[in-house]
Every structure is written in structure tokens, then in C-alpha cells.
Design an enzyme around this catalytic site. Structure first.
Site, PDB file in Angstrom:
ATOM      1  N   THR A 160      35.363  25.990  10.918  1.00  0.00           N
ATOM      2  CA  THR A 160      36.265  27.142  10.941  1.00  0.00           C
ATOM      3  C   THR A 160      35.439  28.419  11.062  1.00  0.00           C
ATOM      4  OG1 THR A 160      36.232  27.322   8.522  1.00  0.00           O
ATOM      5  CG2 THR A 160      38.036  26.043   9.514  1.00  0.00           C
ATOM      6  N   TYR A 188      41.009  37.117   4.155  1.00  0.00           N
ATOM      7  CA  TYR A 188      40.455  35.973   4.887  1.00  0.00           C
ATOM      8  C   TYR A 188      41.583  35.289   5.630  1.00  0.00           C
ATOM      9  CZ  TYR A 188      38.145  31.318   5.358  1.00  0.00           C
ATOM     10  OH  TYR A 188      37.610  30.143   5.830  1.00  0.00           O
ATOM     11  N   HIS A 248      39.285  18.807   1.050  1.00  0.00           N
ATOM     12  CA  HIS A 248      38.944  19.669   2.180  1.00  0.00           C
ATOM     13  C   HIS A 248      37.510  19.545   2.701  1.00  0.00           C
ATOM     14  CE1 HIS A 248      40.066  22.679   4.967  1.00  0.00           C
ATOM     15  NE2 HIS A 248      40.842  23.382   4.190  1.00  0.00           N
TER      16      HIS A 248
END
Length: 671
Positions: free
Chosen positions: A516, A503, A389
């Protein structure tokens, strides 16, 4: 594809005619040479080499993308306080409000000034880029479960194309076609079309491609179309996160032409591009994969891949030792590979739980979690990917995923009936053999034990709600995402009688080098409806409850719009805190407040990559006592994959509560 040839009929009369034989032989050679040329021409063709040939260059809009805005300090403070309100009691809220007021009038002003100054000096990027990369690369937690998500392709309509060799070959070919289009700047630019009927058109492409890059974004905007940042895409391929003490680094080598394949913990490599950077033919790629599938060696006793599941400093030390013991070249081969193809020997069948575990973590012996992404194909032909990621986010991965899926479904380049035609002559597969000493053997053995104990503590469950989906939500006047998020809140409130920090990931790819932002879906509105639907002291009518759900949806839409526009508060406060730490000054009270750390300890961590091409996707909990919730919103159904750890919270109990929450919300909305 190869043209079929009928063999010449044998001579029926008399002795063999050697003149004839000579002529036919020479003709056969000539014909085979002609065939080879036509085959080469076929695979050298533009049509084979590229998945797309866009009129508008891939990076045409990149130069004119707007920069990620830095929110006003007072806006971030107000939004932060609003996010705390459903989570704190009156006394805690009073203390937090005091900390926020102090921050807004004193330390926050100087930190904001430093941030604005730094942002002005780095106009080529966004204010979040460096600290966000650092956040990922400095974290020492292992990658699987904690960070690496997974996605699984919807199976092919013809099961013959889900045979392991056929599926793997087509995935490789289509992935390379995507790569070639990307590298040659002919992949269709990623654009969000507000009104597709007006902007997803030839007129749009013809007009915008003529506008110089530095102004092109404005041309797209006139069509109500918003080009998205594509700076992450280059790291999709030939990229690996390399462990180093204290902070990892991202390695990229765009010159590499080979693929690394894992099977039974063994490593193999072969070139998927030739000397001219052309994609090799499907049959050549299939022949190499077939040779690997036919390698009858037992599973590797010391699978080095398990080390990529380690704590990062531990893996960095183990990797250094591997280099010292003569494995630098093999590691370099893995690091630079276009991507990793993983061929698993297990059959998943219809066991959905096993499917999730296979793609999320498995036993780690046939994985390399550091790679930008790994394509994984099971023995019975499920296909999917697990991706690292730090280099990028779901927008780039999903674009690749969808384009490849469309390609293998609409025009697969390798067919089941070609398996028996494969020739071993075109196979040139290299076995990558690690040199393992006693110390490495011991480290590998221990990591296998540690990893098994860890993944055995993970609970995994899922649910699919078939009663309604995106279409019905829109008819009822509610946001489908708001309904999902409300259900997540209601399920937890039903189990525990409280609201928790939540979240939801939101992309800011509409801005240059955006990453993001966080949507905080636990609001005063969601808390109110959760209380009303779980505590029966005050009986409300269904029409009153429906109005409350509509209020939730409106509040959620505002938060989503703010986040998409770079106007959330999480990334802003995150960077201000980093600047404060780097300056060495006294930590501001807002960051010393227990409520700040509590808000960032996300019990519910949620994210969606909704697409009709995704069969299932998910990730692990981000805190030891939390839930990881990957969810899908499709036209006629809603689905979630939920993970948790034993001894804290229970994914299966939560899934049951979630099913009940969906039903309750559905009943209210249909009044």
C-alpha cells in the site's frame, strides 16, 4: 444434489413374494450403488470443484509485473513538505523545511544510494516488502481493533439461505471452490481494466494467454489493462500469524485438508477435502456443521481463543506455556487449518451497532484473531469475515469476498430443504480439547477481564448518506473519493477548528509485491474550504465555494494518481528511516523533527473497500485519540463506520458532524 427416488409400492395381494423381494433388494443395492457413483461423479466434477476455470492461468502475469518504483529523493521531499503545510504554523514549517533541505543535500543522498543498491540486489521483490512485513510482525499491540478489519456480506435475497447452517455450509463450499481454483492456477487473474469493453473480453484472454509469462504484462498493457500482483493470495488459506517474543512469524501449510470451527469457545475440526484433494459434498459439510450446532455443551469456561486478543509478547508467553502443557498438536491443527469458521450463538437482529461490534471485536471468547481470516456466521445468518493484516491487504481479501458472495448467491450448493435429509453417518468431527492447567486458567480469566475493559472503551457509530453517491458525484464533475475525504476534513474542522494528520490507504498492487501507499488527503485546498465553510468572517458565494471544492477534487486526484503509481512519499521515507536505523548512524534531522512523528500519528485513519457485496466494513482507531473510518462509496449512497475511544474523541459526535458536512458539500455542489 441427490436424485429423488420413489419407494416401490407394497404388494397388494397374497403372501409376500420373497423372490420378488430378493430381486428388488438386489436392484435397490445396485441402484443405490449407481446413485452413489453418480453422486460422487457429480461432486468430483470440474463444475463443482472449481469456482472458475480461467483460460489465462492465475499467475500468468506475475513474472512480467513491473517493479515498484523508488521515487526520486527530491520528489519525496517536496511531497512530504506539501503534506506538512496545512498542519504546521509558520515557525514549525520553517524548521521542517530546513530539516528537509539538509536531508536532501546530505544524509538523504547516501541513504537513497543504499536503497537503490539493495533494490538492485533483490530484483525478485519490491523495496517495501521486507520492512513492511517487519513493521507488522514486530508491533506488539493486540490484533483486534488495532489491525484486524472486518467485512460483512449483504444478506441473501431469499432469507431461507440466511439460516445459519445453510449460510455457513454455502460459505464453506464456495470458499473451497475458490481455494481449489487458486491452487490449480485456474482462478481468473486479477486485472484492472481501464476500458472493460475492450479488455474484459474473450479476445483479451485468448491473446494474452498465448504470450509467454515474462512478456504477458506488456500484452495486457496494449489492451489498456493492468494485471495486479497476486503473490499475497496463497496466504489467504492455511495461514496463521504465530506470536513470538519480539517478532511474530507467518506460518503456512498448504497440505492441510481440514477446517477448524469455533462455537461457544469450543474448537472442532473436520476435513473439507478428501484424500484426493476433492471438496467433500455439501451435505457432508453441512452434516458436520449441524453436529457442531447441536452440541449442547455450555460455553467453554476457559476459551483459549481469548488469548489471541492479547498483547503479542504476552500471548507468545502464554502460547509457549500451552505447548509445554501438551497442546502443541491442537495449536498445529488450528494454525494449519484452511481457515476458521466461527458459529456465533447471538442474534444480531437489526441492531447495526451490535453487528459492527460482533465482526470487529466481540468479547473474544469465540474468536481466533491470528488466522489469516475467519468466516463468522451469526445465529440469525449474518455472514462476514475478520482478517489478520500482516500477510496481505484488502485487494486479495475483497476479491475472495466478492467471488464467494457471487457464488453463494447465484448458485448455492446447499439448500434449505436439504437440512432434514442430512445423515449422521457422514459426520466425522473431531473435538479439539485443550489441556488447561491452573496457570493457563488464570491467564485466560485475566485476559477476559482486560479485553472486556478495553472493548468497553471503544465507541462505534455509523452513518449512511442517501442523498447522493458515485453517480451524482461524477455528473457534478468531482471525484467521489475526494468528496468523502473532504467531508472527513470538514467534520473534524467543524468540531475542533483545526486540520489533523490524515491517512488514506491506497493499493500499489499494480507492481510486483506492491503493498500500500498513503494518500495524504489533508491538503492546503481542503483546509481552505474548511475555513471558508466554518468561519463566517468572509462570506463567499456558493459558486466560489463550488470552485474551491472542484480544486480540492483536482488536488486529491493528483495525490491518488501518484500513490497508485508508487510515487507517494510515505513508504519511501519509511524505508530510508529503517536503513538509517540499521546503519547505526546519527538519526537524520528530518526524522528527529517532531513534525515527522506528528504526521505519522494519524488522527484520521481512513480506508475503503467499496463493493455492492459489502454491507458494512471497518476497523479501529490506529492511535488512542484518533478515529478509525471505514467507508463505502456506492452508486446512490455514501456510508461510513467510525470508531474512537472514550475520553479522547467521540465517534457519535463525529458522525453527526459528518452528516452535516455531507449536506453542506451537497448543497454547494448543487448550485
Amino acid at each position: 444434489m441427490f436424485f429423488g427416488l420413489s419407494p416401490p409400492r407394497e404388494l397388494e395381494l397374497g403372501a409376500p413374494d420373497f423372490n420378488w423381494f430378493f430381486m428388488v433388494s438386489r436392484g435397490g443395492v445396485a441402484l443405490s450403488q449407481q446413485l452413489a457413483r453418480s453422486t460422487t461423479a457429480l461432486y468430483d466434477s470440474t463444475e463443482y470443484q472449481y469456482i472458475q476455470i480461467s483460460k489465462v492461468p492465475t499467475l500468468h502475469f506475475q513474472a512480467s509485473l513491473p517493479r515498484l518504483p523508488i521515487p526520486k529523493l527530491e520528489d519525496s521531499c517536496r511531497r512530504y513538505l506539501n503534506a506538512q503545510k496545512p498542519l504546521l504554523n509558520n515557525e514549525e514549517l520553517q524548521n521542517t523545511s530546513s530539516c528537509v533541505s539538509k536531508f536532501l543535500t546530505s544524509e538523504g543522498q547516501s541513504l537513497q544510494k543504499l536503497l537503490l543498491q539493495k533494490n538492485a540486489e533483490n530484483s525478485h521483490t519490491s523495496y517495501i516488502t521486507e520492512p513492511w512485513f517487519d513493521m507488522y510482525l514486530q508491533d506488539r499491540k493486540p490484533l483486534p481493533i488495532n489491525y484486524n478489519p472486518f467485512l460483512v456480506f449483504v444478506p441473501e435475497s431469499d432469507p431461507k439461505y440466511d439460516a445459519q447452517l445453510v449460510k455457513a455450509t454455502n460459505l464453506v463450499v464456495s470458499s473451497m471452490r475458490f481455494l481449489k481454483s487458486l491452487k490449480n492456477n485456474v482462478l481468473e487473474p486479477e486485472v484492472f481494466h481501464m476500458k472493460p469493453e475492450k479488455s474484459d473480453t474473450e479476445l483479451f484472454r485468448n491473446v494474452t494467454r498465448l504470450i509467454p509469462s515474462r512478456f504477458s504484462w506488456y500484452g495486457a498493457y496494449l489492451f489498456k489493462a493492468f494485471p495486479l500482483d497476486m503473490s499475497q493470495y496463497k496466504n489467504l488459506f492455511n495461514t496463521t500469524r504465530i506470536p513470538e517474543l519480539g517478532k511474530d512469524r507467518i506460518f503456512h501449510d498448504s497440505s492441510a485438508k481440514h477446517l477448524v470451527v469455533l462455537r461457544k469457545g469450543h474448537f472442532y475440526a473436520f476435513n473439507v477435502l478428501d484424500a484426493n484433494d476433492s471438496i467433500r459434498s455439501p451435505k457432508e459439510i453441512a452434516a458436520c456443521l449441524k453436529a457442531i450446532l447441536e452440541d449442547d455443551r455450555p460455553a467453554n469456561r476457559y476459551p483459549v481463543g481469548i488469548l489471541t486478543s492479547s498483547e503479542r509478547d504476552q500471548w507468545a508467553r502464554a502460547r509457549s506455556h500451552l505447548v509445554e502443557t501438551g497442546n502443541q498438536e491442537i495449536l498445529q491443527k488450528i494454525d494449519s487449518a484452511v481457515f476458521v469458521m466461527i458459529l456465533d450463538d447471538e442474534i444480531i437482529g437489526t441492531d447495526y451497532n451490535k453487528l459492527i461490534r460482533t465482526y470487529l471485536h466481540t468479547d473474544g471468547t469465540n474468536r481466533w484473531f491470528d488466522k489469516s481470516f475467519s468466516l463468522i456466521v451469526s445465529k440469525d445468518g449474518y455472514g462476514g469475515l475478520n482478517f489478520e493484516h500482516s500477510w496481505g491487504d484488502g485487494v486479495a481479501v475483497l476479491r475472495y469476498f466478492q467471488d464467494v458472495k457471487a457464488d453463494i448467491s447465484k448458485k448455492p450448493r446447499f439448500h434449505p430443504n436439504e437440512v432434514d435429509e442430512l445423515s449422521k453417518e457422514s459426520v466425522n468431527v473431531e473435538r479439539l480439547q485443550f489441556s488447561i492447567d491452573a496457570k493457563s486458567e488464570s491467564i485466560i480469566d485475566q485476559q477476559k477481564i482486560d479485553y472486556r475493559e478495553w472493548v468497553n472503551r471503544l465507541c462505534v457509530d455509523f452513518m449512511i448518506y442517501e442523498e447522493f453517491g458515485k453517480e451524482q458525484c461524477k455528473k457534478l464533475g468531482v471525484s467521489p473519493d475526494a468528496v468523502m475525504q473532504l467531508a472527513f476534513q470538514l467534520a473534524l474542522y467543524t468540531l475542533e477548528g483545526k486540520s489533523v494528520p490524515t491517512y488514506e490507504s491506497c493499493s500499489t498492487a499494480a507492481y510486483k509485491h506492491g503493498r500500500t501507499e498513503t494518500i495524504r488527503p489533508c491538503t492546503l485546498e481542503t483546509k481552505a474550504i474548511c475555513v471558508a465553510m466554518t468561519q463566517k468572517q468572509v462570506e463567499l458565494s456558493k459558486s466560489q465555494l463550488k470552485k474551491m471544492i472542484l480544486d480540492c477534487s483536482k488536488a486529491h486526484n493528483v495525490l491518488t494518481k501518484e500513490a497508485v503509481m508508487g510515487q507517494g512519499f510515505d513508504r519511501h521515507l519509511f524505508v530510508l528511516r529503517r536503513i538509517s536505523e540499521e546503519s547505526g548512524s546519527v538519526k537524520p534531522a528530518i526524522f528527529q523533527d517532531p513534525a515527522y512523528n506528528a504526521l505519522n500519528y494519524n488522527i484520521l485513519s481512513t480506508s475503503t473497500l467499496s463493493s455492492p457485496d459489502v454491507m458494512v466494513g471497518g476497523f479501529g482507531p490506529v492511535v488512542p485519540d484518533g478515529y478509525g473510518i471505514g467507508y463505502m462509496i456506492q452508486d446512490k449512497r455514501l456510508g461510513s463506520v467510525v470508531t474512537s475511544y472514550e475520553g479522547s474523541r467521540n465517534a457519535s459526535q463525529y458522525v453527526q458532524a459528518l452528516a452535516h458536512a455531507f449536506k453542506s458539500i451537497h448543497d454547494v455542489l448543487h448550485t
